[in-house]
Write an enzyme that holds these catalytic residues in place. Structure first.
Site, PDB file in Angstrom:
ATOM      1  N   THR A  40      45.224  69.559 -33.198  1.00 51.45           N
ATOM      2  CA  THR A  40      44.654  70.429 -32.174  1.00 51.45           C
ATOM      3  C   THR A  40      45.708  70.658 -31.102  1.00 51.45           C
ATOM      4  O   THR A  40      46.142  69.710 -30.454  1.00 51.45           O
ATOM      5  CB  THR A  40      43.411  69.774 -31.553  1.00 51.45           C
ATOM      6  OG1 THR A  40      42.498  69.535 -32.607  1.00 51.45           O
ATOM      7  CG2 THR A  40      42.770  70.666 -30.517  1.00 51.45           C
ATOM      8  N   PHE A  58      38.078  70.884 -38.507  1.00 49.74           N
ATOM      9  CA  PHE A  58      36.802  70.690 -37.826  1.00 49.74           C
ATOM     10  C   PHE A  58      36.094  69.466 -38.377  1.00 49.74           C
ATOM     11  O   PHE A  58      34.886  69.325 -38.257  1.00 49.74           O
ATOM     12  CB  PHE A  58      35.917  71.936 -37.991  1.00 49.74           C
ATOM     13  CG  PHE A  58      36.551  73.185 -37.443  1.00 49.74           C
ATOM     14  CD1 PHE A  58      36.538  73.431 -36.077  1.00 49.74           C
ATOM     15  CD2 PHE A  58      37.181  74.094 -38.276  1.00 49.74           C
ATOM     16  CE1 PHE A  58      37.137  74.570 -35.558  1.00 49.74           C
ATOM     17  CE2 PHE A  58      37.782  75.238 -37.771  1.00 49.74           C
ATOM     18  CZ  PHE A  58      37.761  75.475 -36.410  1.00 49.74           C
ATOM     19  N   GLU A 100      35.029  62.417 -37.900  1.00 44.71           N
ATOM     20  CA  GLU A 100      35.320  61.084 -38.423  1.00 44.71           C
ATOM     21  C   GLU A 100      34.037  60.517 -39.016  1.00 44.71           C
ATOM     22  O   GLU A 100      32.941  60.740 -38.507  1.00 44.71           O
ATOM     23  CB  GLU A 100      35.816  60.179 -37.299  1.00 44.71           C
ATOM     24  CG  GLU A 100      37.212  60.534 -36.882  1.00 44.71           C
ATOM     25  CD  GLU A 100      37.723  59.629 -35.769  1.00 44.71           C
ATOM     26  OE1 GLU A 100      37.237  58.491 -35.638  1.00 44.71           O
ATOM     27  OE2 GLU A 100      38.608  60.081 -35.040  1.00 44.71           O
ATOM     28  N   CYS A 127      38.529  63.314 -29.925  1.00 45.57           N
ATOM     29  CA  CYS A 127      38.666  64.775 -29.817  1.00 45.57           C
ATOM     30  C   CYS A 127      37.950  65.393 -28.620  1.00 45.57           C
ATOM     31  O   CYS A 127      38.560  66.082 -27.816  1.00 45.57           O
ATOM     32  CB  CYS A 127      38.171  65.426 -31.101  1.00 45.57           C
ATOM     33  SG  CYS A 127      39.242  65.078 -32.492  1.00 45.57           S
ATOM     34  N   ARG A 158      38.681  54.885 -29.866  1.00 46.91           N
ATOM     35  CA  ARG A 158      39.346  55.699 -28.859  1.00 46.91           C
ATOM     36  C   ARG A 158      38.314  56.480 -28.041  1.00 46.91           C
ATOM     37  O   ARG A 158      37.420  57.096 -28.597  1.00 46.91           O
ATOM     38  CB  ARG A 158      40.333  56.669 -29.531  1.00 46.91           C
ATOM     39  CG  ARG A 158      41.561  55.972 -30.040  1.00 46.91           C
ATOM     40  CD  ARG A 158      42.449  56.929 -30.784  1.00 46.91           C
ATOM     41  NE  ARG A 158      41.834  57.413 -32.006  1.00 46.91           N
ATOM     42  CZ  ARG A 158      42.343  58.382 -32.766  1.00 46.91           C
ATOM     43  NH1 ARG A 158      43.441  58.987 -32.410  1.00 46.91           N
ATOM     44  NH2 ARG A 158      41.745  58.740 -33.877  1.00 46.91           N
TER      45      ARG A 158
END
Ligand code: UDX
Length: 443
Positions: free
Chosen positions: A136, A162, A165, A270, A338
């Site tokens: 991205t 797109f 996870e 993201c 994360r």
């Protein structure tokens, strides 16, 4: 096991030679998919530990079905690994850049990995190679990559991913759409052809638009989540039930049920990074994306609302309070921590003096000592986490939390108090066991 794999289909345009730079959450599913379609794929990864795991036939990340697909690719001699990007691209017709674009200090995407990869591969690319940006990246990066390779014969195509996870393979096999953007429409069409076995609709556009589509998608999802979390807050204020509100909303096909589950706030690698980056992109181009700034602020407020629920559960006496936590990853089905809302909430509680003991099926005690887990004691199972706890907070929606022996949980806890930040549990049997139950937006 491989019997469960769908049969590979031949892509239009035949099989191609493909290099993938970066064996992460994007690179590996992409490599697995493209080798499954019959292309010859080589993955370049610098991290020797990851390479050793891959060469051993395993996946370095927890991702449903990924290991099977990688193994199938290797045994069909369609998938290999290399520690050198320069080596990997020397024969490749297509080179996918799947390196991280972490959030920089000012909210923008840090492009240093992209730039380094482009500079490294530049001299080794074959004539007319197509470089594909999967990472991205901000508007204009396709042109930056072209410059950094130092080559004027190659073509750069933006092909945003797109995939989510946890369901990356399933998402890749049956994507809602394929987006390809380039100045050279022939190159864009060639990239689209690689994915033709998916039969997904293809949006062919220019690179800037493709890059914007990726950010717009994640920004829309984040805004939808902030909206439903705000509705959950409102539901609590007026005495409505957000579960039924979601039903009432979701049946409207224009709204739909997806991304309408209230929770502790949205996170992951993201959504937070891409929303901040899009606000920054707007600023850099003189556009104030006030709506998105509002969604981000609302998400911050949601994290704090969950902390407030925990505070209320211990009558405000949080310093020294024994708080149990179920779930640390940013959502179920991944080992990724994360930008996890669960960790953020834990750290806010730790900062207030709480003694936090957590269990997550993908974060075993061997992880103790990791920077992001500072101050958190890791338990070996859900029951050990709640021993002598004054409150248990469910932060990640792992299925196994639903099927616990709650009478055992009740016996182990000091006080029977549950804060369910995912509305994951059935409150009725818990209440029968004497639990005080607090969900999100539930009466
Ligand atoms: C996201 C996008 O969905 C994907 O298209 C993009 O390519 C990468 O970013 P991912 O980071 O895997 O994927 O997470 P996602 O499934 O979107 O979830 C993001 C956050 O929203 C998580 O914290 C999740 O728990 C939360 N969420 C999601 C909710 O709270 N409620 C929901 O209904 C859905």
């Amino acid at each position: 096991m491989s019997q469960s794999l769908p049969k590979p289909k031949t892509p239009s345009g035949g099989f191609r030679r493909i290099a993938i730079i970066g064996a992460g959450y994007v690179g590996l599913p992409t490599a697995a998919l493209l080798s499954h379609f019959g292309h010859s794929v080589i993955v370049a990864e610098r991290d020797q530990r990851k390479l050793d795991i891959l060469r051993d036939g395993r996946s370095p990340i927890f991702e449903k079905d990924l290991e099977e697909y990688l193994r199938a690719g290797v045994s069909a001699k369609k998938l290999t690994f290399s520690d050198s990007a320069a080596e990997a691209v020397k024969d490749a017709e297509f080179v996918f850049l799947c390196v991280p674009t972490p959030q920089g200090d000012d909210g923008s995407a840090d492009l240093s990995y992209i730039v380094a990869a482009a500079q490294e591969i530049g001299p080794h690319l074959i004539q007319d190679a197509i470089v594909v940006n999967k990472s991205t990246v901000p508007v204009g990066t396709a042109h930056l990559v072209e410059r950094e390779t130092g080559r004027d014969d190659i073509r750069v195509v933006s092909n945003p991913e797109f995939l989510r996870e946890g369901t990356a393979l399933a998402d890749s096999l049956a994507p809602d759409r394929i987006v390809v953007g380039a100045d050279d429409q022939e190159a864009a069409a060639a990239v689209a052809a690689l994915f033709s076995p998916t039969h997904a609709p293809v949006v062919v556009t220019d690179a800037t638009t493709a890059e914007t589509i990726k950010y717009a998608s994640n920004a829309f999802l984040a805004t939808k989540l902030s909206f439903i979390n705000a509705i959950a807050g409102l539901a609590e204020a007026v005495g409505a039930d957000v579960k039924d509100i979601v039903l009432g909303l979701g049946y409207d096909k224009r709204i739909g049920f997806e991304f309408l589950k209230p929770g502790p706030g949205w996170g992951g690698s993201c959504l937070p990074k891409d929303t901040s980056a899009l606000v920054k992109i707007g600023e850099d181009h003189g556009y104030d994306f006030a709506l998105l700034r509002g969604a981000i602020a609302s998400n911050e407020a949601q994290l704090e609302r969950i902390v407030d629920k925990v505070l209320a559960a211990v009558d405000g006496k949080i310093a020294g309070a024994a708080v149990a936590v179920w779930g640390l990853t940013f959502k179920a089905g991944t080992d990724d921590r994360r930008a996890s809302p669960a960790l953020d909430i834990c750290q806010r509680l730790v900062a207030k003096g709480a003694k936090v003991t957590a269990f997550d099926p993908e974060v075993p005690p061997a992880n103790a000592g990791a920077d992001d887990l500072r101050g958190i004691t890791l338990a070996t199972d859900s029951y050990e986490a709640v021993r002598d706890a004054q409150v248990v907070v469910l932060l990640t929606e792992w299925a196994e939390f639903r099927w616990l022996d709650f009478s055992k949980v009740a016996d182990l806890m000091q006080s029977r108090v549950i804060v369910d930040a995912r509305n994951h549990l059935d409150p009725a049997p818990l209440k029968r066991l004497g639990f005080s139950y607090q969900g999100v937006g539930r009466t």
